[in-house]
Design a protein around this motif. Structure first.
Motif, short mmCIF file in Angstrom:
data_model
loop_
_atom_site.label_atom_id
_atom_site.label_comp_id
_atom_site.label_asym_id
_atom_site.label_seq_id
_atom_site.Cartn_x
_atom_site.Cartn_y
_atom_site.Cartn_z
N ILE A 142 -17.81 -7.70 4.02
CA ILE A 142 -18.73 -8.80 3.86
C ILE A 142 -19.65 -8.05 3.21
CG2 ILE A 142 -19.80 -10.46 4.97
CD1 ILE A 142 -17.30 -10.91 6.93
N ARG A 143 -20.74 -7.37 4.03
CA ARG A 143 -21.77 -7.27 3.22
C ARG A 143 -22.06 -6.58 1.66
NH1 ARG A 143 -23.04 -4.11 6.80
NH2 ARG A 143 -22.43 -1.46 6.57
N ARG A 144 -20.82 -5.55 2.05
CA ARG A 144 -20.55 -4.90 0.41
C ARG A 144 -20.43 -6.21 -0.65
NH1 ARG A 144 -17.85 -0.59 3.57
NH2 ARG A 144 -15.72 -1.40 2.49
N ILE A 180 16.79 -16.12 15.23
CA ILE A 180 15.99 -14.89 15.67
C ILE A 180 14.46 -15.37 15.60
CG2 ILE A 180 15.73 -12.20 14.32
CD1 ILE A 180 18.43 -12.93 13.14
N ALA A 181 14.03 -14.81 15.94
CA ALA A 181 12.50 -15.36 16.58
C ALA A 181 11.56 -13.93 15.76
CB ALA A 181 11.94 -15.11 18.64
N THR A 182 10.61 -14.29 14.90
CA THR A 182 9.58 -13.84 14.83
C THR A 182 8.49 -13.63 13.95
OG1 THR A 182 10.03 -15.06 12.79
CG2 THR A 182 11.27 -13.83 12.58
N ALA A 183 7.98 -12.94 14.56
CA ALA A 183 5.77 -13.34 15.30
C ALA A 183 5.37 -14.10 13.91
CB ALA A 183 5.19 -12.20 15.97
N PRO A 184 4.25 -14.32 13.58
CA PRO A 184 3.80 -15.46 12.82
C PRO A 184 2.84 -14.45 12.02
CG PRO A 184 2.71 -16.09 15.31
CD PRO A 184 4.10 -15.51 15.38
N LYS A 185 3.18 -13.88 10.99
CA LYS A 185 1.85 -13.05 10.23
C LYS A 185 0.72 -13.27 10.73
CE LYS A 185 4.89 -12.06 7.07
NZ LYS A 185 5.64 -11.67 5.47
N VAL A 186 -0.31 -12.03 11.40
CA VAL A 186 -1.88 -12.37 10.91
C VAL A 186 -2.16 -11.83 10.37
CG1 VAL A 186 -3.40 -11.39 13.08
CG2 VAL A 186 -1.16 -11.79 13.68
N PRO A 187 -3.46 -12.77 9.39
CA PRO A 187 -3.97 -12.63 8.27
C PRO A 187 -4.89 -11.29 8.80
CG PRO A 187 -4.93 -14.21 9.44
CD PRO A 187 -4.08 -14.64 9.96
N ALA A 188 -4.98 -10.39 7.83
CA ALA A 188 -6.11 -9.43 8.11
C ALA A 188 -7.46 -9.51 8.20
CB ALA A 188 -5.44 -8.62 6.69
N THR A 189 -7.82 -9.42 8.87
CA THR A 189 -9.95 -9.72 9.31
C THR A 189 -10.59 -8.65 8.75
OG1 THR A 189 -8.61 -9.73 11.65
CG2 THR A 189 -10.48 -9.24 11.29
N VAL A 190 -11.50 -9.45 8.32
CA VAL A 190 -12.49 -8.71 7.19
C VAL A 190 -13.83 -8.45 7.86
CG1 VAL A 190 -14.23 -9.08 4.96
CG2 VAL A 190 -12.07 -10.32 5.06
N THR A 191 -13.99 -7.32 7.91
CA THR A 191 -14.72 -6.51 8.62
C THR A 191 -16.54 -7.04 8.37
OG1 THR A 191 -15.24 -4.35 7.67
CG2 THR A 191 -13.37 -4.57 9.38
#
Length: 194
Positions: free
Chosen positions: A169-171, A154-165
């Motif tokens: 980062i500034r906060r 069963i093909a599963t897509a790799p989990k993409v980490p959340a991107t920090v905007t």
């Protein structure tokens, strides 16, 4: 608390009931037991449409089960066909969990009864049946054995980490700067300050 799978006539499915009871008794998470109960309900619903004895199924039959799972609920009835190109009703991540539930069911019953084939039981992965897995098990020189590859892929897509905007980062930097220089109460008490 355990879960029970009920068949079409309102009776518990013994094979599922014993396995789910085992999972509960060995301390599996209630969420895992609940999810496996739903997975096994689908499996035994499918077996009732074919051959009710899960011990008589082969690997080809289980492959058909995973195709059947991808149909919408109304299209899972006997004699109903789904048109090609329809989106699957179940995602691949859910299919992987359902495969793990079936593998556990077959592995459990194969240990108890020699007439039950361990179709997926020995093919679930390099993880042992207990909870402990060595931290660096993936670095073993000989690599994973043949038992680590399931014949039903069963093909599963790799989990993409959340991107920090940039704003996040500034906060974060501003929050660190505002705390710098201020001693938190538990830090001051740890140093013996008042």
């Amino acid at each position: 608390m355990s879960y029970t799978v009920i068949d079409g006539s309102g009776l518990p499915v013994e094979a599922a009931d014993v396995y789910l009871g085992h999972l509960t008794a060995t301390g599996r998470s209630p969420y895992t037991v609940e999810a496996y109960a739903h997975d096994l309900r689908d499996f035994f619903e499918w077996t009732c449409q074919r051959d009710p004895d899960f011990r008589c199924l082969g690997l080809e039959d289980l492959a058909e089960f995973f195709v059947w799972l991808q149909r919408s609920r109304p299209a899972r009835q006997p004699g109903v066909y789904q048109l090609p190109g329809m989106p699957p009703a179940v995602g691949n991540t859910t299919l992987v969990r359902k495969r793990a539930a079936l593998a556990g069911l077959y592995r459990f019953h194969a240990r108890r009864d020699e007439t039950v084939p361990a179709l997926l039981g020995e093919l679930t992965g390099p993880r042992p049946t207990g909870r402990y897995m060595p931290m660096l098990v993936h670095t073993r020189r000989h690599g994973p054995g043949p038992e680590s590859y399931s014949l039903i892929r069963i093909a599963t897509a790799p989990k993409v980490p959340a991107t920090v905007t940039a704003g996040e980062i500034r906060r974060l930097i501003e929050a660190c700067a505002s705390l710098r220089g201020r001693a938190l109460p538990y830090q001051a008490a740890a140093r013996g300050e008042q």
